[in-house]
Design an enzyme around this catalytic site. Structure first.
Site, short mmCIF file in Angstrom:
data_model
loop_
_atom_site.label_atom_id
_atom_site.label_comp_id
_atom_site.label_asym_id
_atom_site.label_seq_id
_atom_site.Cartn_x
_atom_site.Cartn_y
_atom_site.Cartn_z
N ARG A 31 -22.31 -7.16 -5.20
CA ARG A 31 -23.02 -8.25 -4.73
C ARG A 31 -22.66 -8.61 -3.11
O ARG A 31 -21.27 -8.17 -2.80
CB ARG A 31 -22.30 -9.56 -5.35
CG ARG A 31 -20.99 -10.09 -5.19
CD ARG A 31 -20.30 -10.94 -6.14
NE ARG A 31 -18.84 -10.65 -6.33
CZ ARG A 31 -17.99 -11.54 -6.17
NH1 ARG A 31 -18.27 -13.12 -6.27
NH2 ARG A 31 -16.72 -11.34 -6.21
N CYS A 52 16.66 -11.03 14.85
CA CYS A 52 16.71 -10.52 13.55
C CYS A 52 17.73 -10.34 12.79
O CYS A 52 18.58 -9.50 13.43
CB CYS A 52 15.78 -9.18 13.56
SG CYS A 52 15.77 -8.20 12.04
N CYS A 55 18.64 -6.34 12.40
CA CYS A 55 18.96 -5.41 13.34
C CYS A 55 20.28 -5.12 13.79
O CYS A 55 21.23 -6.21 13.24
CB CYS A 55 18.22 -6.02 14.86
SG CYS A 55 16.57 -5.63 14.78
N ASN A 77 23.27 -8.97 -0.71
CA ASN A 77 22.42 -10.21 -0.18
C ASN A 77 23.26 -11.42 0.05
O ASN A 77 24.01 -11.93 -1.14
CB ASN A 77 21.15 -10.46 -1.30
CG ASN A 77 20.12 -11.15 -0.66
OD1 ASN A 77 20.16 -12.03 0.08
ND2 ASN A 77 18.81 -10.54 -1.20
N HIS A 115 13.63 -1.91 14.44
CA HIS A 115 13.01 -3.05 13.96
C HIS A 115 11.43 -2.87 14.03
O HIS A 115 10.79 -3.51 13.13
CB HIS A 115 13.21 -4.03 15.01
CG HIS A 115 12.98 -5.50 14.56
ND1 HIS A 115 13.35 -6.37 13.77
CD2 HIS A 115 11.78 -6.21 15.03
CE1 HIS A 115 12.54 -7.33 13.48
NE2 HIS A 115 11.54 -7.37 14.39
N ASN A 155 9.23 -5.23 -0.47
CA ASN A 155 8.25 -6.25 -0.31
C ASN A 155 7.86 -6.09 1.16
O ASN A 155 8.67 -6.25 1.98
CB ASN A 155 8.75 -7.68 -0.28
CG ASN A 155 8.47 -8.32 -1.77
OD1 ASN A 155 7.63 -7.66 -2.47
ND2 ASN A 155 9.25 -9.46 -1.90
N SER A 163 9.97 -12.37 4.41
CA SER A 163 10.35 -13.20 5.54
C SER A 163 10.49 -12.37 6.86
O SER A 163 10.41 -12.85 7.91
CB SER A 163 11.47 -14.25 5.23
OG SER A 163 12.26 -13.41 4.45
N HIS A 166 11.55 -6.40 9.76
CA HIS A 166 12.26 -5.26 9.90
C HIS A 166 12.12 -4.33 8.77
O HIS A 166 12.29 -4.71 7.41
CB HIS A 166 13.72 -5.78 10.11
CG HIS A 166 14.62 -4.78 10.39
ND1 HIS A 166 15.24 -4.44 11.68
CD2 HIS A 166 15.15 -3.46 9.82
CE1 HIS A 166 16.06 -3.50 11.87
NE2 HIS A 166 15.88 -2.99 10.77
N HIS A 168 12.70 -2.86 5.49
CA HIS A 168 13.96 -2.77 4.58
C HIS A 168 13.37 -2.98 3.10
O HIS A 168 12.11 -3.44 2.89
CB HIS A 168 14.61 -4.10 4.78
CG HIS A 168 14.11 -5.63 4.56
ND1 HIS A 168 13.09 -6.02 5.27
CD2 HIS A 168 14.41 -6.24 3.53
CE1 HIS A 168 12.86 -6.99 4.68
NE2 HIS A 168 13.45 -7.33 3.77
N GLN A 170 15.00 -3.71 -1.23
CA GLN A 170 16.05 -4.44 -2.10
C GLN A 170 16.45 -3.75 -3.25
O GLN A 170 15.63 -3.04 -3.83
CB GLN A 170 15.71 -5.90 -2.16
CG GLN A 170 15.28 -6.62 -1.20
CD GLN A 170 14.94 -8.33 -1.36
OE1 GLN A 170 15.86 -8.96 -1.89
NE2 GLN A 170 13.74 -8.77 -1.18
N HIS A 300 5.40 2.22 -8.60
CA HIS A 300 4.38 1.34 -8.62
C HIS A 300 3.87 0.60 -7.21
O HIS A 300 5.00 0.40 -6.65
CB HIS A 300 4.28 0.11 -9.46
CG HIS A 300 4.45 0.54 -11.00
ND1 HIS A 300 3.47 0.86 -11.63
CD2 HIS A 300 5.52 0.42 -11.91
CE1 HIS A 300 3.70 0.87 -12.92
NE2 HIS A 300 4.83 0.79 -12.89
N LYS A 313 -6.79 -10.40 -2.47
CA LYS A 313 -7.34 -10.59 -4.04
C LYS A 313 -6.25 -11.63 -4.34
O LYS A 313 -4.90 -11.72 -4.32
CB LYS A 313 -7.16 -9.37 -4.54
CG LYS A 313 -6.92 -9.54 -6.35
CD LYS A 313 -8.44 -9.88 -6.92
CE LYS A 313 -8.19 -9.79 -8.24
NZ LYS A 313 -9.51 -10.38 -9.02
N GLU A 319 -7.47 -15.29 -14.21
CA GLU A 319 -6.65 -14.50 -14.12
C GLU A 319 -5.38 -15.17 -14.85
O GLU A 319 -4.53 -14.53 -15.46
CB GLU A 319 -6.12 -13.77 -12.94
CG GLU A 319 -6.92 -12.58 -12.40
CD GLU A 319 -8.28 -12.85 -11.51
OE1 GLU A 319 -8.65 -14.07 -11.52
OE2 GLU A 319 -8.94 -11.90 -11.18
N GLN A 325 -8.68 -9.54 -13.80
CA GLN A 325 -9.93 -9.06 -13.64
C GLN A 325 -10.26 -8.41 -12.13
O GLN A 325 -9.46 -8.79 -11.29
CB GLN A 325 -10.95 -9.96 -13.61
CG GLN A 325 -12.53 -9.86 -13.55
CD GLN A 325 -12.81 -9.92 -12.29
OE1 GLN A 325 -12.49 -10.56 -11.44
NE2 GLN A 325 -14.06 -9.15 -11.97
ZN LIG Z 1 15.37 -6.17 13.06
ZN LIG Z 2 6.38 1.22 -14.52
#
Ligand SMILES: [Zn+2]
Ligand SMILES: [Zn+2]
Length: 350
Positions: A31, A52, A55, A77, A115, A155, A163, A166, A168, A170, A300, A313, A319, A325
């Site tokens: 479409r 930061c 840093c 953390n 950084h 992330n 957020s 830099h 990184h 986790q 993943h 998306k 969903e 979907q």
């Molecule tokens: Zn940094």
């Molecule tokens: Zn898996």
């Protein structure tokens, strides 16, 4: 009417790792799209940012000061979601109000003192230092009696709620096995008991024969768009050799993991010529002291971008209420990624 085929007709695909199904609507990718396609300014970030908190030499929460580190740097953390000293306990009122204590340790790993870098722009030898830290942390946390699972993840990008730009990642380690790895543990065990081989080993073998969803590969790892991918450009990195966790990797395999992490993220950055956002992480066997021959190490990548640097998306409506979907098929997504150049767009322009 033609006979049913998955190139043209809406269908559901099974994710054998989770047991969940995804709705694929190939006809909808045809479409017309009338939205605006804009590209945000892709600023080169400075190698040091005085504001930061990741840093070197800068201050963090609670008056802590980062060392003048080079390469990787790991710390607990400052706002951990899990605490190591949570007392054990359970609450159960008539079965409808159940809760149980959860303890653990959350750490942050800076991938580089620089950084302005991201994984696709780092040298393989420097990414391997990140893999080495994953191994050290997995060994140390996993050896603790109170840690049943170690989740290593990254992330990347403000769009994923990250957020700080830099580079990184986790590591959240917890006393119990979290929901997603627990599902995958169950399905992999059932498959292994029935077939005597790992689910992902057999899946990878079949994908290497079909060659429909492969993105990049090296001697020890393959990156592909899984048949059951939910996010538009979702991928998985699977080890060619079935290993339960990263501690079983040889040195060559660790280098190869760093290499494919870079190769895949270069493809991602090249897709819309933007620093590509994603949540990515390793899935490996639990660390509760049991043996998990059915577990097959993999990583993943769940990126939210759909058709440009700014069009994401959304998992909303159907969903949220019914099931995930997608429009572009996993085969189309794999082809687009595979056909992209192997050299980062920023290097090509200069
Ligand atoms: Zn940094
Ligand atoms: Zn898996």
């Amino acid at each position: 009417m033609d006979t049913f085929n998955i190139e043209d007709y809406p269908h559901q695909r099974l994710n054998p790792l989770t047991g969940d199904w995804v709705l694929v609507s190939p006809h909808r990718a045809k479409r017309p799209w009338q939205g605006q396609i804009e590209k945000p300014a892709d600023h080169n970030r400075p190698s040091f940012d005085p504001t930061c908190y990741l840093c070197p030499r800068n201050g963090r929460a609670g008056g802590k000061i980062n060392p003048d580190y080079k390469g990787t740097f790991v710390f607990t953390n400052d706002f951990s979601a899990l605490l190591s000293d949570t007392p054990y306990g359970e609450v159960s009122e008539g079965g409808l109000f159940r809760a149980k204590s959860e303890s653990g340790i959350c750490k942050v790993i800076c991938f580089s003192e620089n950084h302005g870098l991201t994984i696709p722009e780092m040298k393989v030898s420097d990414i391997q230092k990140v893999v080495d830290v994953w191994c050290d942390q997995f060994a140390e946390l996993g050896a603790s009696k109170n840690i049943g699972y170690v989740q290593i993840f990254e992330n990347k990008g403000a769009i994923m709620g990250c957020s700080n730009p830099h580079p990184h990642g986790q590591i959240w380690s917890s006393s119990s096995i979290p929901v997603e790895p627990a599902k995958e543990s169950k399905t992999q065990k059932a498959y292994f008991e029935k077939n005597g081989s790992t689910l992902l080993g057999d899946y990878l073998k079949a994908e290497l024969e079909k060659k429909e969803r492969l993105v990049v590969q090296n001697n020890h790892f393959v990156a592909l768009v899984p048949f059951w991918a939910t996010w538009p450009f979702e991928t998985m990195i699977i080890s060619r050799r079935a290993v339960q966790n990263i501690l079983e990797l040889t040195n060559d395999e660790k280098t190869a993991l760093a290499d494919i992490y870079k190769k895949l993220t270069i493809k991602y950055d090249n897709l819309f010529e933007v620093s590509f956002a994603y949540s990515a992480g390793l899935h490996q066997a639990p660390t509760d002291g049991k043996n998990y021959p059915e577990w097959h190490l993999h990583m993943h990548f769940y990126p939210p971008l759909l058709r440009s640097a700014t069009v994401k998306k959304f998992m909303v409506g159907y969903e949220m209420l019914a099931m995930p979907q997608r429009d572009i098929t996993p085969e189309q997504a794999a082809k687009r990624l595979c056909d992209l150049p192997d050299i980062h767009y920023k290097k090509r322009e200069s």
